[in-house]
Design an enzyme around this catalytic site. Sequence first.
Site, PDB file in Angstrom:
ATOM      1  N   HIS A   1      -4.208  -8.707   3.821  1.00 46.30           N
ATOM      2  CA  HIS A   1      -5.657  -8.695   4.003  1.00 46.30           C
ATOM      3  C   HIS A   1      -6.027  -9.580   5.191  1.00 46.30           C
ATOM      4  CE1 HIS A   1      -6.570  -7.545  -0.455  1.00 46.30           C
ATOM      5  NE2 HIS A   1      -6.317  -6.500   0.302  1.00 46.30           N
TER       6      HIS A   1
ATOM      7  N   HIS B   1      -1.953   2.492  -6.235  1.00 47.13           N
ATOM      8  CA  HIS B   1      -2.946   1.444  -6.036  1.00 47.13           C
ATOM      9  C   HIS B   1      -3.016   0.513  -7.244  1.00 47.13           C
ATOM     10  CE1 HIS B   1      -6.213  -0.535  -4.080  1.00 47.13           C
ATOM     11  NE2 HIS B   1      -7.100  -0.218  -5.003  1.00 47.13           N
TER      12      HIS B   1
ATOM     13  N   LYS C   1      -2.564  -1.771   7.775  1.00 48.24           N
ATOM     14  CA  LYS C   1      -3.756  -1.205   8.386  1.00 48.24           C
ATOM     15  C   LYS C   1      -3.900  -1.702   9.820  1.00 48.24           C
ATOM     16  CE  LYS C   1      -6.632  -0.307   4.321  1.00 48.24           C
ATOM     17  NZ  LYS C   1      -7.922  -0.573   3.663  1.00 48.24           N
TER      18      LYS C   1
ATOM     19  N   ARG D   1       0.860  -1.180   0.000  1.00 47.83           N
ATOM     20  CA  ARG D   1       0.000   0.000   0.000  1.00 47.83           C
ATOM     21  C   ARG D   1       0.898   1.232   0.000  1.00 47.83           C
ATOM     22  NH1 ARG D   1      -2.339  -3.374   4.115  1.00 47.83           N
ATOM     23  NH2 ARG D   1      -4.450  -4.088   3.578  1.00 47.83           N
TER      24      ARG D   1
ATOM     25  N   ARG E   1      -0.216  -1.994  -6.975  1.00 53.08           N
ATOM     26  CA  ARG E   1      -0.549  -3.020  -5.974  1.00 53.08           C
ATOM     27  C   ARG E   1      -1.578  -3.996  -6.548  1.00 53.08           C
ATOM     28  NH1 ARG E   1      -1.316  -4.377  -0.413  1.00 53.08           N
ATOM     29  NH2 ARG E   1      -3.503  -4.568   0.213  1.00 53.08           N
TER      30      ARG E   1
ATOM     31  N   TYR F   1     -10.707  -8.033  -4.439  1.00 48.41           N
ATOM     32  CA  TYR F   1      -9.614  -7.186  -4.910  1.00 48.41           C
ATOM     33  C   TYR F   1      -9.014  -7.688  -6.205  1.00 48.41           C
ATOM     34  CZ  TYR F   1      -5.664  -4.000  -4.109  1.00 48.41           C
ATOM     35  OH  TYR F   1      -4.750  -2.990  -4.206  1.00 48.41           O
TER      36      TYR F   1
END
Length: 310
Positions: A276, A250, A181, A157, A253, A285
């Site tokens: 994830h 993005h 995240k 990311r 990725r 995704y």
Amino acid sequence: MKADAVTPLPRALQQPLERFYEYLRSEKGLSLHTQRNYKQQLETMGHHLHELGVKGWIDVDAGWVRQLASKGMREGMKSSSLATRLSSLRSFFDFLILRGDMNANPARGVSAPRKQRPLPKNLDVDEVAQLLDVNEDDPLSVRDRAIMELMYGAGLRLAELVSINIRDVHFRSEEIRVIGKGDKERKVPFSGQASEWVAKWMKLRSQFAQPSEPALFVSKLGTRISHRNVQKRMLEWGQKQSVSSHISPHKLRHSFATHMLESSNNLRAVQELLGHENISTTQIYTHLDFQHLAQAYDQAHPRAHKKNKD
């Protein structure tokens, strides 16, 4: 359906609406377009409620509102249109509360489904090669190629890439520590071109970095490179390398995830590499086709094959 548009509502349903329309005209000062939109939405919902046997607006509860929203979804309404419909209903019930006709707004807890953001189209392998064919030897070009090689090579990311410090890079074990995240730490493998170009940048980094700056990637000012700077430089490289697709962090990725999945067919591995938490996120995704999973199951599972009939 056309008959509904001209058939007047029963007085108990229509009269409160007329008062609301007058309120919008005289006190709220809304544009004619908005007034017409509110009227169209409320009349449509009024007719639907009448068909279902609702006698007056005071009888409408959250369950009825959800049913109105569900009907709109079944009719193929866009999320934005459904949001407008519910907004007009909330405003109308607020008006009834203001008049003392209702005590609570049953539409307050009901919202339109969020519009899903479309995933970016991934680059194909040739486009990636075209983008990364940066052979200029000035330090900033080397830095930018290292950034792009690392983003595509490790599927990072943007926030993860920008936050990497020098101490997080381990060439011997070919891995980088990143913070994803939710401040979750993970280690991602990096080798080949990514490792080679990060090493080249490390030799040039001291020309820009301030002595106390821990960041791996720095700007011309000597401090940690910003998200915006990375986005801007990638866009410029896409144009400079004549890549037809719009280039963004993005998209690199996303391309990493798609190409890894196509090559390995290992959804769990791609999930871990991307960081994830849920595999369902990885499936969405990477545009994973369920048929692809079914074929893998048919080929691999010992009980998936039908017995031959003699």
